[in-house]
Design a protein around this motif. Structure first.
Motif, PDB file in Angstrom:
ATOM      1  N   LEU A  23       6.813   1.159   1.874  1.00 40.50           N
ATOM      2  CA  LEU A  23       7.168   0.316   0.730  1.00 40.50           C
ATOM      3  C   LEU A  23       8.590  -0.217   0.892  1.00 40.50           C
ATOM      4  CD1 LEU A  23       5.699   2.581  -2.073  1.00 40.50           C
ATOM      5  CD2 LEU A  23       4.814   0.342  -1.402  1.00 40.50           C
ATOM      6  N   ASP A  27       8.466  -4.790  -3.152  1.00 43.59           N
ATOM      7  CA  ASP A  27       7.165  -4.408  -3.700  1.00 43.59           C
ATOM      8  C   ASP A  27       7.248  -3.988  -5.171  1.00 43.59           C
ATOM      9  OD1 ASP A  27       5.757  -4.749  -1.235  1.00 43.59           O
ATOM     10  OD2 ASP A  27       6.585  -2.837  -0.546  1.00 43.59           O
ATOM     11  N   LEU A  28       8.408  -4.139  -5.780  1.00 43.49           N
ATOM     12  CA  LEU A  28       8.613  -3.625  -7.128  1.00 43.49           C
ATOM     13  C   LEU A  28       7.573  -4.148  -8.124  1.00 43.49           C
ATOM     14  CD1 LEU A  28      10.133  -2.093  -9.309  1.00 43.49           C
ATOM     15  CD2 LEU A  28      11.740  -4.025  -9.451  1.00 43.49           C
ATOM     16  N   VAL A  31       4.235  -2.377  -7.539  1.00 38.05           N
ATOM     17  CA  VAL A  31       4.290  -0.941  -7.837  1.00 38.05           C
ATOM     18  C   VAL A  31       4.418  -0.713  -9.335  1.00 38.05           C
ATOM     19  CG1 VAL A  31       5.602   1.191  -7.494  1.00 38.05           C
ATOM     20  CG2 VAL A  31       5.205  -0.363  -5.565  1.00 38.05           C
ATOM     21  N   LEU A  58      11.504   3.794  -6.338  1.00 37.82           N
ATOM     22  CA  LEU A  58      11.023   3.129  -5.139  1.00 37.82           C
ATOM     23  C   LEU A  58      12.066   3.200  -4.024  1.00 37.82           C
ATOM     24  CD1 LEU A  58       8.838   1.362  -3.791  1.00 37.82           C
ATOM     25  CD2 LEU A  58       9.935  -0.626  -4.846  1.00 37.82           C
ATOM     26  N   SER A  59      13.326   3.088  -4.368  1.00 37.54           N
ATOM     27  CA  SER A  59      14.391   3.106  -3.361  1.00 37.54           C
ATOM     28  C   SER A  59      14.492   4.451  -2.654  1.00 37.54           C
ATOM     29  CB  SER A  59      15.739   2.763  -4.009  1.00 37.54           C
ATOM     30  OG  SER A  59      16.189   3.829  -4.841  1.00 37.54           O
ATOM     31  N   ARG A  61      11.799   6.188  -1.756  1.00 38.22           N
ATOM     32  CA  ARG A  61      10.517   6.458  -1.105  1.00 38.22           C
ATOM     33  C   ARG A  61      10.372   5.661   0.182  1.00 38.22           C
ATOM     34  NH1 ARG A  61       5.980   5.556  -5.451  1.00 38.22           N
ATOM     35  NH2 ARG A  61       4.894   7.267  -4.449  1.00 38.22           N
ATOM     36  N   GLY A  76       2.506   2.264   1.197  1.00 39.66           N
ATOM     37  CA  GLY A  76       1.862   1.372   0.259  1.00 39.66           C
ATOM     38  C   GLY A  76       0.504   0.924   0.781  1.00 39.66           C
ATOM     39  N   ASP A  95      -0.581   3.661  -3.490  1.00 44.06           N
ATOM     40  CA  ASP A  95       0.165   4.257  -2.383  1.00 44.06           C
ATOM     41  C   ASP A  95      -0.393   5.619  -2.016  1.00 44.06           C
ATOM     42  OD1 ASP A  95       1.848   6.269  -4.009  1.00 44.06           O
ATOM     43  OD2 ASP A  95       2.464   4.375  -4.912  1.00 44.06           O
TER      44      ASP A  95
END
Length: 201
Positions: A23, A27-28, A31, A58-59, A61, A76, A95
């Motif tokens: 990811l 992709d925010l 997600v 997210l940052s 992962r 993802g 994911d």
């Protein structure tokens, strides 16, 4: 498995219909479309997050290497445009998570999240099968488990489709979102996975 880095995923993995890839912050929107939903996080061990919180999560992962116990890779599930799914661009529809649980005992843990808009089409089974292959063939796992809330019947059914057996059902094993919750543990061994693939092949 040795003491060195045991798995590095730097290139996308492909299935029949999906691309499994690391990811990125871009992709925010996709997600957040599922991670911000009450029905998605109901059985997951984290609270509902707003858009900024999802971006921050997210940052964290973006790891691509499993090198030590507890390391995590999140891939993802990207659905490219196709005649069956004519979207304007590839979309992240969920994911897959793979955790290196123990190098010494060759153990890994698998998990998944899918946007409910794409349920019932076999995407989760397709992606999870590919990640199990990654765990056994590339990581060298002997045993892979999945831990879930037994009320999550969709995930329990997915475990069954993957050939994972129910090994334990712990009753009131933890406080889960303010109430006592149960925990189900499913597992599959490398020999079982290989035998299953030999039959399917």
């Amino acid at each position: 498995m040795g003491d060195e880095a045991v798995l590095r995923v730097t290139q996308p993995l492909r299935t029949e219909r999906l691309v499994l890839r690391t990811l990125t912050p871009d992709d925010l929107d996709d997600v957040f479309a599922y991670a911000g939903r009450d029905d998605v996080i109901r059985y997951l061990p984290w609270p509902k997050r707003n858009r900024d919180e999802v971006a921050e999560h997210l940052s964290r992962r973006l790891n691509t290497t499993l090198a030590a116990d507890g390391d995590v890779i999140v891939l993802g599930m990207e659905l490219p445009p196709s005649p069956s799914y004519p979207t304007a661009r590839p979309r992240i529809i969920g994911d897959m998570t793979l955790v290196l649980s123990s190098i010494e005992h060759r153990q890994a843990t698998i998990g998944w999240v899918l946007n409910p808009e794409y349920e019932g089409r076999g995407f989760a089974t397709e992606a999870a099968s590919r990640v199990l292959s990654l765990a056994f063939d590339d990581l060298g796992s002997h045993r892979v488990i999945a831990e879930l809330d037994p009320r999550n019947t969709a995930s329990a059914a997915l475990c069954a489709r993957l050939g994972m057996r129910l090994e334990a059902h712990f009753v009131h094993s933890e406080i889960f979102k303010g109430e006592w919750g149960d925990l189900a543990v499913y597992a599959i061994l490398d020999v079982e996975w290989n035998a299953r693939n030999a039959i399917d092949g």
